[in-house]
Enzyme design. Structure first.
Site, PDB file in Angstrom:
ATOM      1  N   SER A 122       0.847  -1.215   0.000  1.00 15.16           N
ATOM      2  CA  SER A 122       0.000   0.000   0.000  1.00 15.16           C
ATOM      3  C   SER A 122       0.875   1.256   0.000  1.00 15.16           C
ATOM      4  O   SER A 122       1.726   1.372  -0.898  1.00 15.16           O
ATOM      5  CB  SER A 122      -0.943  -0.070   1.194  1.00 15.16           C
ATOM      6  OG  SER A 122      -2.057   0.756   1.005  1.00 15.16           O
ATOM      7  N   ASP A 239     -10.112  -4.665  -4.489  1.00 15.76           N
ATOM      8  CA  ASP A 239      -9.441  -3.713  -3.595  1.00 15.76           C
ATOM      9  C   ASP A 239     -10.105  -2.333  -3.734  1.00 15.76           C
ATOM     10  O   ASP A 239     -10.143  -1.755  -4.817  1.00 15.76           O
ATOM     11  CB  ASP A 239      -7.955  -3.618  -3.991  1.00 15.76           C
ATOM     12  CG  ASP A 239      -7.141  -2.813  -2.994  1.00 15.76           C
ATOM     13  OD1 ASP A 239      -5.940  -3.097  -2.858  1.00 15.76           O
ATOM     14  OD2 ASP A 239      -7.710  -1.905  -2.346  1.00 15.76           O
ATOM     15  N   HIS A 269      -7.956  -5.425   0.111  1.00 15.50           N
ATOM     16  CA  HIS A 269      -6.678  -4.691   0.058  1.00 15.50           C
ATOM     17  C   HIS A 269      -5.465  -5.407   0.654  1.00 15.50           C
ATOM     18  O   HIS A 269      -4.394  -5.449   0.053  1.00 15.50           O
ATOM     19  CB  HIS A 269      -6.874  -3.339   0.767  1.00 15.50           C
ATOM     20  CG  HIS A 269      -5.711  -2.410   0.656  1.00 15.50           C
ATOM     21  ND1 HIS A 269      -5.101  -2.092  -0.538  1.00 15.50           N
ATOM     22  CD2 HIS A 269      -5.017  -1.734   1.622  1.00 15.50           C
ATOM     23  CE1 HIS A 269      -4.107  -1.250  -0.321  1.00 15.50           C
ATOM     24  NE2 HIS A 269      -4.029  -1.016   0.984  1.00 15.50           N
TER      25      HIS A 269
HETATM   26  O1  LIG Z   1      -2.782  -3.581   6.772  1.00 17.18           O
HETATM   27  C1  LIG Z   1      -3.189  -2.468   6.443  1.00 17.18           C
HETATM   28  C2  LIG Z   1      -3.909  -1.534   7.322  1.00 17.18           C
HETATM   29  C3  LIG Z   1      -3.973  -0.225   6.559  1.00 17.18           C
HETATM   30  C4  LIG Z   1      -3.602  -0.607   5.147  1.00 17.18           C
HETATM   31  C5  LIG Z   1      -2.644   0.345   4.476  1.00 17.18           C
HETATM   32  C6  LIG Z   1      -3.358   1.611   4.112  1.00 17.18           C
HETATM   33  C7  LIG Z   1      -2.589   2.412   3.086  1.00 17.18           C
HETATM   34  O2  LIG Z   1      -1.376   2.460   3.133  1.00 17.18           O
HETATM   35  N1  LIG Z   1      -3.308   3.065   2.123  1.00 17.18           N
HETATM   36  C8  LIG Z   1      -4.756   2.910   1.992  1.00 17.18           C
HETATM   37  C9  LIG Z   1      -5.435   4.246   1.966  1.00 17.18           C
HETATM   38  C10 LIG Z   1      -4.851   5.139   0.910  1.00 17.18           C
HETATM   39  C11 LIG Z   1      -5.549   6.469   0.962  1.00 17.18           C
HETATM   40  O3  LIG Z   1      -5.058   7.209  -0.124  1.00 17.18           O
HETATM   41  C12 LIG Z   1      -5.359   8.553  -0.144  1.00 17.18           C
HETATM   42  C13 LIG Z   1      -6.256   9.137   0.733  1.00 17.18           C
HETATM   43  C14 LIG Z   1      -6.513  10.497   0.636  1.00 17.18           C
HETATM   44  C15 LIG Z   1      -5.868  11.262  -0.330  1.00 17.18           C
HETATM   45  F1  LIG Z   1      -6.110  12.571  -0.415  1.00 17.18           F
HETATM   46  C16 LIG Z   1      -4.973  10.675  -1.200  1.00 17.18           C
HETATM   47  C17 LIG Z   1      -4.748   9.327  -1.100  1.00 17.18           C
HETATM   48 CL1  LIG Z   1      -3.625   8.517  -2.156  1.00 17.18          CL
HETATM   49  C18 LIG Z   1      -3.364   5.308   1.136  1.00 17.18           C
HETATM   50  C19 LIG Z   1      -2.662   3.967   1.167  1.00 17.18           C
HETATM   51  N2  LIG Z   1      -3.006  -1.905   5.250  1.00 17.18           N
END
Ligand SMILES: O=C1CC[C@@H](CCC(=O)N2CCC(COc3ccc(F)cc3Cl)CC2)N1
Length: 302
Positions: A122, A239, A269
């Site tokens: 992620s 996802d 995800h």
């Molecule tokens: O085990 C686990 C527990 C958590 C998960 C990891 C989560 C993680 O890293 N994410 C998911 C959410 C994602 C939101 O993205 C944005 C939000 C607002 C914005 F303005 C621009 C972006 Cl890009 C970023 C990446 N894995």
């Protein structure tokens, strides 16, 4: 602020002197984990966790790779888990990349002849991609588990992106809302574990942090066509948190001759915390992919 002579403690109050840690270029203490094999390691593997979580949930991956004689290491990024820093707030996304390179260089100094891999999930996938882009010849491979390459178009519509930019100048600390844990995994036990893990940050995602994430996504989009290093992409096609089209775009656009993408039907995800059969398949895929690249990788240095 603690008095000057007091020992530095984690946000949970544990003295860093009692924990494995590194100190980053800004003087912030980062909590580290190591999974060291009994015998001589065949390779180093750095694990980069995602937004709002920490490196503890990678214990199963760490143990599995350790049993393959790989030396796995990780840290909680600034503002996450047991590391210092304002929760999920960063002055520049590059801090995550800089700290990762610091930890990688530390471990390469201890094991100069070992090939090195990165596993990123992620936001940690975005950190991994930008880290490898800074050292395009240093890594034997980068395994990406649902990497943040593209924002989910539902959650980041052009209007919301515009609004975030405006709000970033006015109320940067405003919360954009927190990650909806139902999209973490189809396995309810894993969703509960995520919700109950006090080392995860369950507060909202600040506008300013969202802007940093958007900046990282934009930087990756620019870098992808010049990528030449080996990578493995794993993504669930249900996802809702990181768009699978980002992985597809990276697979299609990167110049790498050694690249692979695997789609997990119906998976959400967090593939390494998905239903048991998906987790088993993902662990098998990652260990197999690394082992294949150890059998043939040229020895470093000599
Ligand atoms: O085990 C686990 C527990 C958590 C998960 C990891 C989560 C993680 O890293 N994410 C998911 C959410 C994602 C939101 O993205 C944005 C939000 C607002 C914005 F303005 C621009 C972006 Cl890009 C970023 C990446 N894995």
């Amino acid at each position: 602020m603690p008095e000057p002579g007091a020992p530095r403690r984690t946000p949970q109050g544990v003295p860093y002197a009692d924990l494995q840690h590194i100190v980053n270029a800004d003087g912030q203490h980062l909590f580290c984990r190591y999974w060291e094999p009994e015998g001589p390691p065949r390779a180093l593997v750095f694990v980069a966790h995602g937004a709002g979580e920490h490196c503890g949930p990678y214990d199963e991956i760490g143990q599995t790779l350790k049993e393959q004689s790989l030396l796995v290491f990780a840290h909680d990024h600034v503002g996450h888990g047991q590391s210092e820093g304002d929760r999920m707030n960063i002055k520049d996304f590059q801090v995550f990349v800089r700290d990762s390179l610091q930890h990688i260089d530390l471990m390469k100094g201890r094991h100069p002849d070992l090939p090195i891999f990165i596993i990123g999930h992620s936001m940690g996938g975005a950190i991994s991609i930008l880290t490898a882009c800074e050292r395009p010849n240093d890594f034997a491979g980068v395994a990406l588990i649902a990497p943040m390459v593209k924002m989910n178009p539902e959650s980041a519509t052009p209007f919301k992106v515009f609004l975030a930019k405006v709000l970033n100048h006015m109320v940067p600390s405003l919360s954009l809302g927190s990650i909806d844990s139902k999209w973490i995994s189809r396995d309810q036990k894993q969703v509960e574990a995520y919700d109950n893990d006090e080392l995860n940050h369950h507060g909202g995602l600040r506008v300013s942090f969202g802007m940093q994430l958007m900046g990282a996504v934009a930087r990756i989009e620019r870098e992808v066509p010049a990528i030449t290093w080996p990578f493995l992409l794993l993504h669930g096609d249900d996802d809702k948190l990181c768009d699978i089209r980002g992985s597809q775009m990276m697979f299609d656009m990167a110049q790498s001759t050694d690249k692979k993408i695997k789609v997990y039907e119906g998976a959400y995800h967090v593939l390494h915390h998905e239903l048991p059969e998906t987790v088993a398949a993902v662990l098998k895929e990652v260990t197999g992919w690394i082992s294949e690249r150890l059998a043939v990788s040229p020895s470093q240095g000599s």
